[in-house]
Design a protein around this motif. Structure first.
Motif, short mmCIF file in Angstrom:
data_model
loop_
_atom_site.label_atom_id
_atom_site.label_comp_id
_atom_site.label_asym_id
_atom_site.label_seq_id
_atom_site.Cartn_x
_atom_site.Cartn_y
_atom_site.Cartn_z
N UNK A 167 0.68 -1.31 0.14
CA UNK A 167 -0.66 -0.54 0.33
C UNK A 167 0.87 1.23 0.23
N UNK A 168 0.58 2.07 -0.69
CA UNK A 168 1.31 4.15 -0.39
C UNK A 168 0.36 4.44 -0.04
N UNK A 169 0.33 4.97 0.46
CA UNK A 169 -0.98 6.47 0.86
C UNK A 169 -0.19 7.54 1.15
N UNK A 170 -0.90 8.18 1.46
CA UNK A 170 -0.76 9.93 1.95
C UNK A 170 -1.66 10.43 2.97
N UNK A 171 -1.62 11.24 4.01
CA UNK A 171 -2.63 11.22 4.49
C UNK A 171 -2.31 13.04 4.84
N UNK A 172 -3.70 13.69 5.06
CA UNK A 172 -3.34 14.98 5.23
C UNK A 172 -3.91 15.92 6.50
N UNK A 173 -3.96 16.33 7.83
CA UNK A 173 -4.31 16.12 8.69
C UNK A 173 -3.34 16.74 9.87
N UNK A 174 -4.15 17.34 10.66
CA UNK A 174 -3.63 18.33 11.60
C UNK A 174 -4.10 18.05 12.75
N UNK A 175 -3.12 18.50 13.94
CA UNK A 175 -3.01 18.01 16.05
C UNK A 175 -3.68 19.21 15.74
N UNK A 176 -5.28 18.90 17.05
CA UNK A 176 -5.54 20.05 17.59
C UNK A 176 -4.84 20.67 18.34
N UNK A 177 -4.51 21.80 18.62
CA UNK A 177 -3.69 22.33 20.28
C UNK A 177 -4.23 21.90 21.17
N UNK A 178 -5.12 20.90 21.40
CA UNK A 178 -6.10 20.10 22.84
C UNK A 178 -4.67 18.27 23.07
N UNK A 179 -4.72 18.07 21.19
CA UNK A 179 -4.01 16.93 21.04
C UNK A 179 -2.08 17.06 21.30
N UNK A 180 -2.28 18.26 20.52
CA UNK A 180 -0.66 18.84 20.72
C UNK A 180 -0.19 18.76 22.14
N UNK A 181 -1.18 19.30 22.90
CA UNK A 181 -0.72 19.42 24.39
C UNK A 181 -0.38 18.06 24.97
N UNK A 182 -1.80 17.86 24.39
CA UNK A 182 -1.40 16.31 25.09
C UNK A 182 -0.44 15.32 25.07
N UNK A 217 2.14 10.43 8.33
CA UNK A 217 1.21 11.63 6.93
C UNK A 217 2.13 10.89 5.62
N UNK A 218 2.96 10.08 5.27
CA UNK A 218 4.02 10.07 4.34
C UNK A 218 4.55 8.62 4.50
N UNK A 219 3.56 7.24 5.07
CA UNK A 219 4.16 6.37 5.87
C UNK A 219 5.00 5.06 4.67
N UNK A 220 5.75 4.78 5.05
CA UNK A 220 6.54 4.07 4.06
C UNK A 220 5.43 2.74 3.23
N UNK A 221 6.73 2.66 2.00
CA UNK A 221 5.15 1.62 1.77
C UNK A 221 5.49 -0.08 2.23
N UNK A 222 3.70 -0.64 2.34
CA UNK A 222 4.00 -1.34 3.86
C UNK A 222 3.24 -2.37 2.62
N UNK A 223 3.29 -4.01 3.72
CA UNK A 223 3.06 -5.29 2.67
C UNK A 223 1.67 -5.87 3.08
N UNK A 224 0.84 -5.58 2.65
CA UNK A 224 -0.76 -5.77 3.15
C UNK A 224 -1.19 -6.76 3.10
N UNK A 225 -0.45 -7.51 1.49
CA UNK A 225 -0.86 -9.13 1.19
C UNK A 225 0.79 -9.40 1.02
N UNK A 226 0.75 -10.99 1.06
CA UNK A 226 2.16 -11.83 -0.18
C UNK A 226 1.41 -11.88 -0.75
N UNK A 227 2.53 -12.23 -1.37
CA UNK A 227 2.14 -12.78 -2.90
C UNK A 227 1.89 -13.84 -3.05
N UNK A 228 0.51 -14.04 -3.43
CA UNK A 228 -0.80 -15.66 -3.84
C UNK A 228 -1.33 -14.94 -3.02
N UNK A 229 -1.71 -14.21 -2.53
CA UNK A 229 -2.90 -14.17 -2.02
C UNK A 229 -4.04 -13.29 -2.10
N UNK A 230 -3.52 -13.15 -3.47
CA UNK A 230 -4.82 -12.53 -4.48
C UNK A 230 -4.43 -12.96 -5.64
#
Length: 177
Positions: A34-49, A117-130
């Motif tokens: 899986x190659x995915x990118x996400x966009x989000x910001x932490x609220x001030x409350x989450x940053x403080x936590x 937000x920009x994680x490394x490519x993650x092997x979500x299924x081994x060869x032969x699973x699909x």
């Protein structure tokens, strides 16, 4: 999607949502990544936590289903991966750890969040699973996992909108190679 197309999406992300700006599957020798990118910001409350010693966990869930006309859809693969974010007051560093691997230190919260937000490519299924040549519906969701929070904070998190940070389910099709 090019970088120029991905940047306007990041500007629209609010404090309480995770936007999946890019997601696709790659066939590789070790399996399907899986190659995915996400966009989000932490609220001030989450940053403080985080700066007060609370660890935040961000979980990505993915599932592959194959439609069938005669019965329910076949669930081919389901996978889950969690990133843990915390701040170490003694070293004044942020750390991100993919559960089951080694933690990486970062000098700033922005650097640590960039890694999530920009994680490394993650092997979500081994060869032969699909089954090669078959088309699968892929569902992807990412968000803060409140189940990892300490119990007293969980109660507050369920009642406070600042602690609701998750994406809508993104669905796309993938033809197995």
């Amino acid at each position: 999607m090019t970088l120029a197309c991905a940047l306007p999406h990041a500007a629209h992300a609010s404090d309480e949502t995770v936007e999946i700006t890019r997601a696709y599957i790659e066939a590789a020798e070790e399996g399907y990544r899986l190659r995915a990118d996400y966009a989000f910001e932490l609220s001030h409350g989450l940053e403080d936590a985080v700066q007060s010693g609370v660890s935040l966990h961000f979980t990505t869930e993915i599932s592959f289903t194959r439609p069938r006309w005669y019965w329910f859809d076949e669930k081919a693969v389901t996978a889950k991966r969690t990133h843990k974010l915390w701040y170490d007051v003694l070293t004044r560093q942020y750390h991100v750890k993919i559960i089951g691997s080694v933690a990486q230190p970062f000098q700033s919260l922005d650097e640590a969040l960039f890694f999530i937000r920009r994680p490394t490519r993650w092997v979500v299924a081994p060869r032969g699973a699909l089954k090669v040549g078959e088309t699968y519906n892929v569902s992807l969701r990412m968000g803060m996992d409140k189940d990892y929070l300490p119990k007293p904070i969980q109660v507050n998190a369920f009642n406070n909108s600042e602690w609701r940070l998750s994406s809508n389910k993104k669905t796309f099709q993938y033809r197995a190679e």
